[in-house]
Scaffold this active site. Structure first.
Site, PDB file in Angstrom:
ATOM      1  CB  SER A  91      -0.991  -0.020   1.164  1.00 36.74           C
ATOM      2  OG  SER A  91      -2.125  -0.774   0.819  1.00 36.74           O
ATOM      3  CG  ASP A 149       6.307   5.272 -12.321  1.00 33.77           C
ATOM      4  OD1 ASP A 149       6.909   4.185 -12.484  1.00 33.77           O
ATOM      5  OD2 ASP A 149       5.062   5.364 -12.322  1.00 33.77           O
ATOM      6  CE  LYS A 173      -5.368  -2.676   0.346  1.00 31.86           C
ATOM      7  NZ  LYS A 173      -5.960  -1.333   0.404  1.00 31.86           N
TER       8      LYS A 173
END
Length: 425
Positions: free
Chosen positions: A289, A300, A314
């Site tokens: 999470s 990224d 998750k």
């Protein structure tokens, strides 16, 4: 109303403003379904061997409906709803584990670092067979939480089955207050700082920045190793602000419900406390999470090199919705996406360098457990889309850490070789 990203049942994770839920017209088919439900309830009330109050039947029906949706949607009775309010502050009594029901087995997803469960040796993948002498067969997740939680200082006895073992063991654990401190630091070598985040509570970003500021007052930070391993998550705003501390602009994460209009972006902002030192970030199957939000954003934006093993996966958002009688429901309402649009639901974050953890000889038996990820959970949502250098200074504590952790050793060597990454321009 507030919404929560959730990874388990013993620790509340990820909070954000919930979108209003719209009602839908009930069609003829819906009335037929309600008629069938009413018929079944009447049959149970009139013919079941025991007298069950209608309120209990309805409550149990709600529980069953929600628990069949996915591993994270559930019904919250009044006590459960109060526990959520306590959990958001990061302080509650218990043993400190994240659990799930897998094929009818009560399974440990991850122990929370420095909690009674962690110190008792519970590991990801452990199966809990009994709680205080009562079998966990056919137990609900809510019931399991109630039995495991309790007053500080009291003892709960768990019967645990480890993978590869045919003999269960009884593990008595003294309940405690789950600590709210979520940030640990350690100088690995002069100028190279290890930052460990055990979870994301309301103080995580502030505590992390304070520790970084304290270290920078003494010496320049040449490199950082950010450790998110076995971090089950936490508050969404803290995940965003932690990532923001290392990014000067761009998107950190966005969440998307089933309607395009429900998208919500969480951007990074330029700040005076932004950190520009080279970074290596460690993840593993226990990183879930909020941890995956941070890791995905850093990856990224090419801000950090990710090292370790694929994360838990998750990537769903749960909204906690209060009901008029003091109860509530926790409902999956959206998925979250990394800046490049990756949904990691049931997929996880794949590190740039996949390096499995190799336990030392003394730890091999303790760490010989299978790993558990979101994709292994029943009814999970499918995804739509070495030694020190000459001249280095290593303390005894840092030396011991490096000696027993091959991933950390490699992270330190790599961060020393990374070019300086400047996000502040």
């Amino acid at each position: 109303m507030r919404a929560f990203l959730w990874i388990g049942t013993l620790l509340l994770l990820f909070v954000l403003a919930a979108a209003p839920l719209t009602s839908q017209a009930v069609g003829d088919n819906s009335f037929e379904a309600l008629k069938r439900f009413s018929q079944v309830m009447d049959i149970v009330e009139n013919h079941y061997v025991q007298d069950i109050p209608r309120s209990t039947l309805i409550e149990d029906a709600i529980k069953g409906m929600l628990e069949q949706l996915d591993p994270h949607s559930t019904y919250l009775n009044k006590d459960d709803f109060k526990d959520i309010q306590i959990s958001t502050s990061g302080e509650f009594s218990g043993i400190g584990i994240e659990i799930s029901l897998e094929q009818g087995r009560l399974t440990v997803i991850s122990p929370i670092e420095d909690t009674p469960a962690d110190k008792a040796g519970l590991k990801s993948g452990d199966i809990i067979l009994e709680i205080d002498g009562q079998a966990t067969q056919d137990i609900t997740l809510t019931e399991a939480v109630k039995r495991i939680r309790g007053a500080k200082g009291s003892t709960v006895k768990l019967v645990i089955l480890h993978k590869g073992s045919n003999k269960p063991v009884t593990v008595p654990i003294v309940r405690g207050t789950i600590p709210i401190h979520s940030v640990k630091t350690q100088e690995l070598e002069s100028g190279y700082l290890y930052v460990r985040l055990t979870r994301f509570n309301e103080n995580t970003t502030r505590d992390m920045l304070d520790k970084l500021k304290e270290y920078k007052a003494k010496k320049e930070i040449k490199g950082l190793v950010l450790d998110l391993r076995n971090n089950p998550g936490g508050l969404l705003d803290q995940a965003v602000s932690v990532a923001d501390a290392f990014l000067s602009d761009g998107l950190v994460v966005y969440i998307q419900g089933r309607d395009a209009s429900q998208r919500k972006d969480f951007p990074a902002t330029r700040g005076s406390e932004d950190v520009a030192a080279p970074m290596v970030t460690l993840i593993n199957p226990g990183s879930a999470s909020a941890s995956e939000i941070v890791a995905g954003a850093l990856q990224d934006h090419k801000r950090a090199l990710l090292l370790g093993e694929r994360s838990f996966g998750k990537g769903s958002v749960q909204t906690v919705i209060p009901l008029s009688d003091g109860t509530g429901i926790k409902l999956t309402t959206a998925l979250y996406y990394t800046p490049n649009g990756r949904s990691i639901q049931a997929e996880g974050i794949v590190p740039d360098l996949e390096v499995p953890f190799v336990p030392t000889e003394e730890d091999k038996n303790a760490d010989d457990r299978f790993t558990l990820r979101e994709q292994d959970l029943s009814r999970h949502l499918q995804n739509n889309g070495g030694g020190k250098n000459k001249g280095s200074e290593t303390s005894k504590e840092a030396g011991e850490m490096l000696g027993r952790d091959n991933q950390l050793r490699l992270a330190l060597e790599l961060v020393k070789k990374l070019p300086t990454i400047r996000q502040i321009r």
